[in-house]
Write a protein that holds these residues in place. Sequence first.
Motif, PDB file in Angstrom:
ATOM      1  N   GLN A  50       8.953  10.443  -7.504  1.00 15.78           N
ATOM      2  CA  GLN A  50       8.261  10.461  -8.790  1.00 15.78           C
ATOM      3  C   GLN A  50       6.897  11.139  -8.654  1.00 15.78           C
ATOM      4  N   ALA A  51       6.181  10.868  -7.580  1.00 10.55           N
ATOM      5  CA  ALA A  51       4.870  11.497  -7.373  1.00 10.55           C
ATOM      6  C   ALA A  51       5.000  13.009  -7.210  1.00 10.55           C
ATOM      7  N   ARG A  52       5.998  13.457  -6.462  1.00  9.62           N
ATOM      8  CA  ARG A  52       6.227  14.903  -6.291  1.00  9.62           C
ATOM      9  C   ARG A  52       6.583  15.558  -7.621  1.00  9.62           C
ATOM     10  N   GLU A  53       7.344  14.851  -8.433  1.00 10.49           N
ATOM     11  CA  GLU A  53       7.718  15.376  -9.751  1.00 10.49           C
ATOM     12  C   GLU A  53       6.481  15.491 -10.650  1.00 10.49           C
ATOM     13  N   ILE A  54       5.587  14.525 -10.580  1.00 14.00           N
ATOM     14  CA  ILE A  54       4.345  14.576 -11.369  1.00 14.00           C
ATOM     15  C   ILE A  54       3.502  15.775 -10.928  1.00 14.00           C
ATOM     16  N   VAL A  55       3.362  15.968  -9.613  1.00 10.63           N
ATOM     17  CA  VAL A  55       2.600  17.112  -9.097  1.00 10.63           C
ATOM     18  C   VAL A  55       3.230  18.414  -9.567  1.00 10.63           C
ATOM     19  N   ARG A  56       4.554  18.521  -9.491  1.00 13.51           N
ATOM     20  CA  ARG A  56       5.249  19.732  -9.914  1.00 13.51           C
ATOM     21  C   ARG A  56       5.016  20.017 -11.397  1.00 13.51           C
ATOM     22  N   ARG A  57       5.109  18.983 -12.226  1.00 13.50           N
ATOM     23  CA  ARG A  57       4.930  19.176 -13.668  1.00 13.50           C
ATOM     24  C   ARG A  57       3.481  19.554 -14.012  1.00 13.50           C
ATOM     25  N   SER A 108       0.835  -1.193   0.000  1.00 16.82           N
ATOM     26  CA  SER A 108       0.000   0.000   0.000  1.00 16.82           C
ATOM     27  C   SER A 108       0.872   1.246   0.000  1.00 16.82           C
ATOM     28  N   TYR A 109       0.310   2.318  -0.522  1.00 18.10           N
ATOM     29  CA  TYR A 109       0.976   3.625  -0.559  1.00 18.10           C
ATOM     30  C   TYR A 109      -0.126   4.660  -0.385  1.00 18.10           C
ATOM     31  N   ILE A 110      -0.069   5.413   0.696  1.00 19.67           N
ATOM     32  CA  ILE A 110      -1.102   6.393   1.002  1.00 19.67           C
ATOM     33  C   ILE A 110      -0.434   7.759   1.140  1.00 19.67           C
ATOM     34  N   CYS A 111      -0.964   8.735   0.412  1.00 23.57           N
ATOM     35  CA  CYS A 111      -0.406  10.085   0.466  1.00 23.57           C
ATOM     36  C   CYS A 111      -1.536  11.104   0.365  1.00 23.57           C
ATOM     37  N   SER A 112      -1.168  12.350   0.602  1.00 27.70           N
ATOM     38  CA  SER A 112      -2.133  13.436   0.440  1.00 27.70           C
ATOM     39  C   SER A 112      -1.485  14.545  -0.378  1.00 27.70           C
ATOM     40  N   ILE A 113      -2.303  15.234  -1.144  1.00 20.66           N
ATOM     41  CA  ILE A 113      -1.846  16.364  -1.944  1.00 20.66           C
ATOM     42  C   ILE A 113      -2.591  17.591  -1.442  1.00 20.66           C
ATOM     43  N   ALA A 114      -1.835  18.556  -0.949  1.00 19.23           N
ATOM     44  CA  ALA A 114      -2.421  19.804  -0.459  1.00 19.23           C
ATOM     45  C   ALA A 114      -2.356  20.843  -1.567  1.00 19.23           C
ATOM     46  N   SER A 141       2.266  25.893  -4.597  1.00 14.32           N
ATOM     47  CA  SER A 141       0.836  25.889  -4.341  1.00 14.32           C
ATOM     48  C   SER A 141       0.289  24.471  -4.202  1.00 14.32           C
ATOM     49  N   CYS A 142       1.070  23.471  -4.599  1.00 18.50           N
ATOM     50  CA  CYS A 142       0.682  22.074  -4.431  1.00 18.50           C
ATOM     51  C   CYS A 142       1.843  21.330  -3.786  1.00 18.50           C
ATOM     52  N   SER A 143       1.527  20.482  -2.835  1.00 20.74           N
ATOM     53  CA  SER A 143       2.588  19.685  -2.216  1.00 20.74           C
ATOM     54  C   SER A 143       2.061  18.287  -1.911  1.00 20.74           C
ATOM     55  N   LEU A 144       2.933  17.321  -2.024  1.00 25.88           N
ATOM     56  CA  LEU A 144       2.579  15.933  -1.766  1.00 25.88           C
ATOM     57  C   LEU A 144       3.257  15.485  -0.474  1.00 25.88           C
ATOM     58  N   GLN A 145       2.488  14.850   0.392  1.00 25.37           N
ATOM     59  CA  GLN A 145       3.016  14.353   1.661  1.00 25.37           C
ATOM     60  C   GLN A 145       2.653  12.879   1.800  1.00 25.37           C
ATOM     61  N   LEU A 146       3.668  12.050   2.038  1.00 25.21           N
ATOM     62  CA  LEU A 146       3.442  10.623   2.252  1.00 25.21           C
ATOM     63  C   LEU A 146       2.816  10.416   3.625  1.00 25.21           C
ATOM     64  N   THR A 147       1.726   9.658   3.677  1.00 25.61           N
ATOM     65  CA  THR A 147       1.061   9.357   4.944  1.00 25.61           C
ATOM     66  C   THR A 147       1.556   8.035   5.498  1.00 25.61           C
ATOM     67  N   SER A 148       1.500   6.984   4.679  1.00 28.87           N
ATOM     68  CA  SER A 148       2.007   5.683   5.117  1.00 28.87           C
ATOM     69  C   SER A 148       2.244   4.779   3.915  1.00 28.87           C
ATOM     70  N   THR A 149       3.126   3.816   4.119  1.00 30.41           N
ATOM     71  CA  THR A 149       3.407   2.818   3.100  1.00 30.41           C
ATOM     72  C   THR A 149       4.082   1.628   3.768  1.00 30.41           C
ATOM     73  N   ALA A 203      -4.370  29.781  -3.279  1.00 29.92           N
ATOM     74  CA  ALA A 203      -3.958  30.693  -4.352  1.00 29.92           C
ATOM     75  C   ALA A 203      -3.743  29.982  -5.687  1.00 29.92           C
ATOM     76  N   TYR A 204      -3.881  28.651  -5.721  1.00 29.15           N
ATOM     77  CA  TYR A 204      -3.641  27.900  -6.945  1.00 29.15           C
ATOM     78  C   TYR A 204      -4.513  28.454  -8.058  1.00 29.15           C
ATOM     79  N   PRO A 205      -4.098  28.650  -9.270  1.00 30.33           N
ATOM     80  CA  PRO A 205      -2.857  28.199  -9.888  1.00 30.33           C
ATOM     81  C   PRO A 205      -1.716  29.210  -9.817  1.00 30.33           C
ATOM     82  N   ASP A 206      -1.879  30.329  -9.086  1.00 29.61           N
ATOM     83  CA  ASP A 206      -0.785  31.297  -8.951  1.00 29.61           C
ATOM     84  C   ASP A 206       0.217  30.773  -7.935  1.00 29.61           C
TER      85      ASP A 206
END
Length: 109
Positions: A51-58, A11-17, A30-38, A21-24
Amino acid sequence: IKLALHNEAYSYICSIAIDPAYPDYSLGKSCSLQLTSTNFPNSIENMLTSQAREIVRRMQQGLNSERALRMSNPIKVPKNFHLDNAEQSNDGNSRMTNQTIQNIKHDTE
């Protein structure tokens, strides 16, 4: 956004905040990924999270999800591979040409 991925024992559980102000994102992220548990080993956990953080950034920069995923994947598809052609040419007859051999050579470099 909470994302939970499960496959058999893993399992891989994360949250994206998403910042209000998004998309500025001129003031910061304005977007960040935080791992909750795995329950993946640390090396795989680090790779998946990076890789997930890179996808969010792109995606934050305007890429669509498919392109962001493709660009973040460390395993590249060979230049001359087309899934549509591979699925259709399953007739058992293959033809070896100079171009095919050249493509194989480039795929292994």
